[in-house]
Scaffold this motif. Structure first.
Motif, PDB file in Angstrom:
ATOM      1  N   PRO A  84       0.807  -1.220   0.000  1.00 64.31           N
ATOM      2  CA  PRO A  84       0.000   0.000   0.000  1.00 64.31           C
ATOM      3  C   PRO A  84       0.847   1.281   0.000  1.00 64.31           C
ATOM      4  N   ILE A  85       2.002   1.245   0.675  1.00 65.53           N
ATOM      5  CA  ILE A  85       2.891   2.415   0.698  1.00 65.53           C
ATOM      6  C   ILE A  85       3.563   2.577  -0.661  1.00 65.53           C
ATOM      7  N   VAL A  86       4.022   1.476  -1.239  1.00 60.29           N
ATOM      8  CA  VAL A  86       4.649   1.520  -2.567  1.00 60.29           C
ATOM      9  C   VAL A  86       3.642   2.029  -3.597  1.00 60.29           C
ATOM     10  N   ASP A  87       2.411   1.521  -3.528  1.00 58.58           N
ATOM     11  CA  ASP A  87       1.361   1.984  -4.452  1.00 58.58           C
ATOM     12  C   ASP A  87       1.152   3.486  -4.330  1.00 58.58           C
ATOM     13  N   LEU A  88       1.096   3.982  -3.096  1.00 59.15           N
ATOM     14  CA  LEU A  88       0.878   5.411  -2.861  1.00 59.15           C
ATOM     15  C   LEU A  88       2.034   6.229  -3.424  1.00 59.15           C
ATOM     16  N   ARG A  94       3.357  10.180 -10.114  1.00 59.86           N
ATOM     17  CA  ARG A  94       2.828  10.498 -11.452  1.00 59.86           C
ATOM     18  C   ARG A  94       2.239  11.903 -11.489  1.00 59.86           C
ATOM     19  N   GLN A  95       1.932  12.438 -10.300  1.00 55.49           N
ATOM     20  CA  GLN A  95       1.241  13.715 -10.217  1.00 55.49           C
ATOM     21  C   GLN A  95       2.124  14.886  -9.812  1.00 55.49           C
ATOM     22  N   MET A  96       3.325  14.594  -9.260  1.00 54.97           N
ATOM     23  CA  MET A  96       4.183  15.666  -8.739  1.00 54.97           C
ATOM     24  C   MET A  96       5.625  15.190  -8.641  1.00 54.97           C
ATOM     25  N   PRO A  97       6.576  16.113  -8.469  1.00 56.88           N
ATOM     26  CA  PRO A  97       7.989  15.726  -8.314  1.00 56.88           C
ATOM     27  C   PRO A  97       8.209  14.908  -7.034  1.00 56.88           C
ATOM     28  N   PHE A  98       9.297  14.150  -7.014  1.00 57.38           N
ATOM     29  CA  PHE A  98       9.578  13.233  -5.908  1.00 57.38           C
ATOM     30  C   PHE A  98       9.675  13.943  -4.559  1.00 57.38           C
ATOM     31  N   THR A 116      13.877   6.684  -2.309  1.00 59.25           N
ATOM     32  CA  THR A 116      13.035   5.486  -2.329  1.00 59.25           C
ATOM     33  C   THR A 116      11.824   5.717  -3.228  1.00 59.25           C
ATOM     34  N   ILE A 117      11.242   6.906  -3.142  1.00 58.85           N
ATOM     35  CA  ILE A 117      10.094   7.240  -3.993  1.00 58.85           C
ATOM     36  C   ILE A 117      10.505   7.164  -5.459  1.00 58.85           C
ATOM     37  N   ARG A 118      11.672   7.737  -5.794  1.00 58.80           N
ATOM     38  CA  ARG A 118      12.166   7.707  -7.173  1.00 58.80           C
ATOM     39  C   ARG A 118      12.370   6.259  -7.635  1.00 58.80           C
ATOM     40  N   ASN A 119      12.915   5.422  -6.764  1.00 61.64           N
ATOM     41  CA  ASN A 119      13.126   4.010  -7.079  1.00 61.64           C
ATOM     42  C   ASN A 119      11.791   3.328  -7.397  1.00 61.64           C
ATOM     43  N   TYR A 120      10.792   3.524  -6.536  1.00 57.75           N
ATOM     44  CA  TYR A 120       9.485   2.899  -6.759  1.00 57.75           C
ATOM     45  C   TYR A 120       8.814   3.432  -8.019  1.00 57.75           C
TER      46      TYR A 120
END
Length: 199
Positions: A84-88, A94-98, A116-120
């Motif tokens: 659920p965290i990875v999905d979020l 997709r909507q904003m910068p990391f 981590t966000i960039r990786n996901y």
């Protein structure tokens, strides 16, 4: 309200046990219990301090291929946080910068660093079912988990039920479940070996 709902859902997962696995995900072989491992489900803000939410996932030993494998749990392969965290992270990126994603997550009480966000965001997790809430796409896995935990406030959360709320078991393992009973797999394997010997 959404922040409280998500925070309570993630906090309620602390200590949940995932201990079910029908067959080895690599070969479909029979498995026996090996040990239990703690895995990080999420990191949340609790009174402005970071708190790690951990779940326990049973490991199994495959009697056919001698590999070690984990019980079905809501984690994508090679990720350190729950699905659920990875999905979020994936949907918000997709909507904003990391860096903005990291700020929005922190405002929701979830701690994930920009790297981590960039990786996901760079990985393909397939289609992530989502819904638009207040102008943001939010994953159904997280919303379903929040709804599920609301109903379970007075009794312990069972791993198998949480797994369903998160939209699992993963598709890669489902294929082995659909291969038939172990006796049917053995018959097919024996037939295949016989055909190879005859040719």
């Amino acid at each position: 309200m959404l922040v409280d709902l998500v925070g309570n859902a993630l906090a309620s997962m602390d200590g949940v046990i995932f201990a079910d696995l029908d067959a080895c995900p690599s070969c479909g072989g029979q498995v026996i219990g090996h040990d239990m491992r703690a895995k990080r489900f999420a990191v949340i803000l609790d009174n402005e301090k970071e708190r790690t939410i951990r779940v326990f996932v049973k490991r199994f030993y495959c009697q056919d291929c001698s590999g070690l494998c984990y019980a079905d749990a809501p984690f994508y392969p090679d990720t350190r946080l729950a699905s659920p965290i990875v999905d979020l992270c994936h949907l918000l990126s997709r909507q904003m910068p990391f860096n903005q994603v990291a700020q929005h997550l922190r405002a929701m009480g979830i701690v994930v660093d920009r790297g981590t966000i960039r990786n996901y965001a760079s990985r393909d997790f397939g289609t992530i079912p989502a819904t638009d809430i207040f102008g943001f796409l939010l994953p159904l896995s997280l919303l379903n988990l929040a709804t599920f935990t609301l109903d379970r406030e007075r009794r312990p959360i069972v791993g198998a039920e949480a797994l369903v709320a998160c939209g699992f078991p993963p598709a890669g393992r489902a294929s082995f479940r659909n291969r038939g009973a172990p006796e049917e797999r053995d018959q097919r394997d024996e037939q295949k070996e016989k055909e190879e010997r005859e040719s």
